[in-house]
Scaffold this motif. Structure first.
Motif, PDB file in Angstrom:
ATOM      1  N   ALA A 177      -0.010 -20.721  23.924  1.00  0.00           N
ATOM      2  CA  ALA A 177      -0.725 -21.809  24.594  1.00  0.00           C
ATOM      3  C   ALA A 177      -0.657 -21.670  26.115  1.00  0.00           C
ATOM      4  N   ARG A 178       0.519 -21.320  26.628  1.00  0.00           N
ATOM      5  CA  ARG A 178       0.662 -21.218  28.080  1.00  0.00           C
ATOM      6  C   ARG A 178      -0.135 -20.046  28.626  1.00  0.00           C
ATOM      7  N   ALA A 179      -0.099 -18.919  27.935  1.00  0.00           N
ATOM      8  CA  ALA A 179      -0.870 -17.760  28.383  1.00  0.00           C
ATOM      9  C   ALA A 179      -2.361 -18.087  28.402  1.00  0.00           C
ATOM     10  N   ALA A 180      -2.838 -18.743  27.357  1.00  0.00           N
ATOM     11  CA  ALA A 180      -4.255 -19.108  27.311  1.00  0.00           C
ATOM     12  C   ALA A 180      -4.608 -20.075  28.433  1.00  0.00           C
ATOM     13  N   ALA A 181      -3.694 -21.012  28.723  1.00  0.00           N
ATOM     14  CA  ALA A 181      -3.950 -21.981  29.791  1.00  0.00           C
ATOM     15  C   ALA A 181      -4.051 -21.306  31.148  1.00  0.00           C
ATOM     16  N   LEU A 182      -3.343 -20.199  31.324  1.00  0.00           N
ATOM     17  CA  LEU A 182      -3.372 -19.445  32.579  1.00  0.00           C
ATOM     18  C   LEU A 182      -4.448 -18.364  32.575  1.00  0.00           C
ATOM     19  N   ASP A 183      -5.304 -18.390  31.571  1.00  0.00           N
ATOM     20  CA  ASP A 183      -6.412 -17.445  31.440  1.00  0.00           C
ATOM     21  C   ASP A 183      -5.921 -16.010  31.294  1.00  0.00           C
ATOM     22  N   MET A 184      -4.821 -15.841  30.575  1.00  0.00           N
ATOM     23  CA  MET A 184      -4.339 -14.513  30.227  1.00  0.00           C
ATOM     24  C   MET A 184      -4.922 -14.116  28.875  1.00  0.00           C
ATOM     25  N   GLY A 185      -5.189 -12.830  28.712  1.00  0.00           N
ATOM     26  CA  GLY A 185      -5.557 -12.337  27.403  1.00  0.00           C
ATOM     27  C   GLY A 185      -4.361 -12.410  26.474  1.00  0.00           C
ATOM     28  N   VAL A 186      -4.599 -12.726  25.205  1.00  0.00           N
ATOM     29  CA  VAL A 186      -3.527 -12.840  24.216  1.00  0.00           C
ATOM     30  C   VAL A 186      -3.812 -11.871  23.072  1.00  0.00           C
ATOM     31  N   PHE A 187      -2.897 -10.935  22.891  1.00  0.00           N
ATOM     32  CA  PHE A 187      -3.014  -9.872  21.890  1.00  0.00           C
ATOM     33  C   PHE A 187      -1.859 -10.047  20.907  1.00  0.00           C
ATOM     34  N   ILE A 188      -2.172 -10.316  19.646  1.00  0.00           N
ATOM     35  CA  ILE A 188      -1.146 -10.511  18.627  1.00  0.00           C
ATOM     36  C   ILE A 188      -0.802  -9.159  18.004  1.00  0.00           C
ATOM     37  N   ILE A 189       0.469  -8.801  18.068  1.00  0.00           N
ATOM     38  CA  ILE A 189       0.901  -7.491  17.581  1.00  0.00           C
ATOM     39  C   ILE A 189       1.532  -7.610  16.189  1.00  0.00           C
ATOM     40  N   SER A 190       1.219  -6.646  15.348  1.00  0.00           N
ATOM     41  CA  SER A 190       1.774  -6.491  14.007  1.00  0.00           C
ATOM     42  C   SER A 190       1.697  -7.756  13.149  1.00  0.00           C
ATOM     43  N   PRO A 191       0.526  -8.398  13.079  1.00  0.00           N
ATOM     44  CA  PRO A 191       0.435  -9.596  12.239  1.00  0.00           C
ATOM     45  C   PRO A 191       0.518  -9.308  10.749  1.00  0.00           C
ATOM     46  N   ALA A 192       0.313  -8.066  10.344  1.00  0.00           N
ATOM     47  CA  ALA A 192       0.364  -7.731   8.920  1.00  0.00           C
ATOM     48  C   ALA A 192       1.760  -7.294   8.498  1.00  0.00           C
ATOM     49  N   HIS A 216      -5.648 -11.822   4.572  1.00  0.00           N
ATOM     50  CA  HIS A 216      -6.833 -12.455   5.140  1.00  0.00           C
ATOM     51  C   HIS A 216      -6.542 -13.886   5.591  1.00  0.00           C
ATOM     52  N   TRP A 217      -5.721 -14.598   4.841  1.00  0.00           N
ATOM     53  CA  TRP A 217      -5.355 -15.957   5.237  1.00  0.00           C
ATOM     54  C   TRP A 217      -4.678 -15.946   6.610  1.00  0.00           C
ATOM     55  N   ASN A 218      -3.724 -15.065   6.795  1.00  0.00           N
ATOM     56  CA  ASN A 218      -3.007 -15.012   8.066  1.00  0.00           C
ATOM     57  C   ASN A 218      -3.946 -14.643   9.215  1.00  0.00           C
ATOM     58  N   TYR A 219      -4.825 -13.671   8.985  1.00  0.00           N
ATOM     59  CA  TYR A 219      -5.804 -13.316  10.011  1.00  0.00           C
ATOM     60  C   TYR A 219      -6.712 -14.503  10.344  1.00  0.00           C
ATOM     61  N   ARG A 220      -7.162 -15.207   9.315  1.00  0.00           N
ATOM     62  CA  ARG A 220      -8.043 -16.350   9.568  1.00  0.00           C
ATOM     63  C   ARG A 220      -7.317 -17.452  10.332  1.00  0.00           C
ATOM     64  N   TRP A 221      -6.072 -17.696   9.984  1.00  0.00           N
ATOM     65  CA  TRP A 221      -5.294 -18.716  10.695  1.00  0.00           C
ATOM     66  C   TRP A 221      -5.192 -18.369  12.167  1.00  0.00           C
ATOM     67  N   LEU A 222      -5.007 -17.081  12.465  1.00  0.00           N
ATOM     68  CA  LEU A 222      -4.921 -16.645  13.863  1.00  0.00           C
ATOM     69  C   LEU A 222      -6.280 -16.699  14.550  1.00  0.00           C
ATOM     70  N   GLN A 225      -7.936 -19.776  16.167  1.00  0.00           N
ATOM     71  CA  GLN A 225      -7.386 -20.294  17.422  1.00  0.00           C
ATOM     72  C   GLN A 225      -8.078 -19.584  18.587  1.00  0.00           C
ATOM     73  N   PRO A 226      -8.911 -20.282  19.341  1.00  0.00           N
ATOM     74  CA  PRO A 226      -9.712 -19.617  20.376  1.00  0.00           C
ATOM     75  C   PRO A 226      -8.898 -19.035  21.522  1.00  0.00           C
ATOM     76  N   GLN A 250     -15.151 -13.637  11.110  1.00  0.00           N
ATOM     77  CA  GLN A 250     -14.817 -15.024  10.769  1.00  0.00           C
ATOM     78  C   GLN A 250     -13.838 -15.594  11.798  1.00  0.00           C
ATOM     79  N   VAL A 251     -14.372 -16.213  12.834  1.00  0.00           N
ATOM     80  CA  VAL A 251     -13.533 -16.731  13.917  1.00  0.00           C
ATOM     81  C   VAL A 251     -13.665 -18.249  14.064  1.00  0.00           C
ATOM     82  N   GLU A 252     -14.384 -18.892  13.154  1.00  0.00           N
ATOM     83  CA  GLU A 252     -14.607 -20.323  13.234  1.00  0.00           C
ATOM     84  C   GLU A 252     -13.338 -21.091  12.849  1.00  0.00           C
ATOM     85  N   PRO A 253     -13.298 -22.400  13.095  1.00  0.00           N
ATOM     86  CA  PRO A 253     -12.149 -23.201  12.632  1.00  0.00           C
ATOM     87  C   PRO A 253     -11.951 -23.063  11.131  1.00  0.00           C
ATOM     88  N   LEU A 254     -10.737 -23.340  10.676  1.00  0.00           N
ATOM     89  CA  LEU A 254     -10.441 -23.236   9.252  1.00  0.00           C
ATOM     90  C   LEU A 254     -11.339 -24.164   8.446  1.00  0.00           C
TER      91      LEU A 254
END
Length: 373
Positions: A177-192, A216-222, A225-226, A250-254
């Motif tokens: 949340a803080r990174a997004a608020a500061l307009d930083m790119g957010v890259f999620i590593i090793s979600p699988a 797929h559920w975990n990817y969709r949950w992530l 989140q815009p 598939q990037v829309e809300p759940l």
């Protein structure tokens, strides 16, 4: 494939990025994986100087493919003086065969000592490279604690952050949340993989996530989140890309159906753990024996609620073996000192739960995927 703005870097990245830690077999395999990734719409490749021959293989593949329109991120360790940093950058440029590095991340900004390195001539050299245009965006990856993550974000030195965050490990939500608020790119590593070995989920977890696959559920949950730009997907062969990328558009809300999965998972956790549910408040730390109590109990939570025992053993086996990349000692180091007990708002019998977790999860330890860092 959908694309999102990578924070203030201005880059428009595919919501899945190709991570190359697993593409280490040979140059031919990596080229095949890269070609398939491009065909799926991936436009961002992540590597590191520490990933064996990955940079060299990527450079060879890029030449063979005529330097397709891709964004590259590589990583260097937060260590050494100005000359050492200069050598790392020049070697990465040479191996990748590029004059300019689109993105460079500090690889494993995990400890307060790493934060202190940000005030050295080595970091100043990176900033000079950025000012000269040799480096585009500057970021960091971290396997460290939430306080370290937040402190690094608040320095204002970085354009993006690579971090661990999944449905099954939400500790880093404030950093996202803080990174997004500061307009930083957010890259999620090793979600699988580190997110739960979701490519081979236990039957109990599959049933709870149905009709979605847990991966797929975990990817969709992530992706719902815009503030999150892109997720790492790794593949040892080209054929491994198709299944995870099935949700790349598939990037829309759940949806209500997907939200029902979240509700079932939460209910199953409550029912399975009852009064022994560790809610990951982290108030029990520090431990005099350096046991990472919340992480041990998180693995216990997942094992009892979702039968994720194999994942629990995989991660538990790294305690005491991976240094600052996965800190903490095995739970059998507990001396029943009781210091954690009055700090726990749930009044958990922590020493007893630690013994139970150790008994169940002390399976055969496994080496990290890449031992060079």
């Amino acid at each position: 494939m959908r694309y999102r703005r990578f924070g203030r870097t201005g880059l428009n990245l595919s919501v899945f990025s190709l991570g190359t830690m697993r593409c280490l077999a040979d140059a031919t395999t990596l080229q095949a994986v890269l070609e398939r990734a491009i065909a799926h719409g991936i436009n961002h490749i992540e590597t590191a100087a520490a990933y064996g021959a990955s940079e060299a293989y990527i450079g060879r593949a890029l030449r063979a493919l005529g330097y397709p329109n891709l964004w590259l991120t590589t990583k260097i360790l937060p260590a050494g003086d100005a000359r050492h940093v200069q050598q790392q950058i020049e070697q990465s440029r040479q191996r990748l065969g590029v004059d300019r590095l689109d993105c460079v991340a500090l690889h494993g900004l995990n400890t307060p000592e790493h934060l202190a390195w940000l005030n050295t001539a080595g970091m100043a050299t990176l900033q000079q490279y950025q000012q000269q245009g040799i480096i585009g965006a500057l970021g960091f990856s971290s396997h460290g604690s939430l306080p370290v993550l937040l402190a690094a974000i608040e320095t204002g030195l970085f354009d993006f952050v690579n971090l661990h965050y999944t449905y099954f490990q939400q500790r880093n939500a404030p950093a996202v949340a803080r990174a997004a608020a500061l307009d930083m790119g957010v890259f999620i590593i090793s979600p699988a993989d580190k997110g739960g070995q979701l490519y081979r989920p236990p039957r109990d977890l599959q049933d709870l996530c149905a009709p979605l696959h847990p991966l797929h559920w975990n990817y969709r949950w992530l992706l719902s989140q815009p503030g999150i730009t892109t997720l790492s997907v790794g593949a040892a062969t080209a054929d491994e890309l198709a299944f995870p990328l099935a949700v790349a558009d598939q990037v829309e809300p759940l949806s209500p159906e997907e939200q029902a999965v979240a509700d079932r998972l939460a209910s199953a956790m409550e029912q399975a753990l009852g009064a022994e549910y560790c809610r990951q408040c982290y108030e029990c730390l520090p431990c005099p024996e350096d046991i990472h109590i919340p992480e041990v109990l998180r693995l216990r939570n997942l094992t009892l609620a979702y039968n994720m025992e194999e994942f629990g053993k995989y991660r538990y086996g790294m305690f005491g073996r991976a240094g600052h990349w996965f800190p903490g000692q095995p739970a059998d180091r507990c001396t029943d000192c009781g210091e954690c007990l009055p700090r726990c708002p749930s009044r958990l019998e922590i020493p007893r739960l630690l013994r139970q977790a150790h008994s169940q999860l002390q399976g055969q330890s496994r080496p990290r995927l890449w031992q060079g860092i």
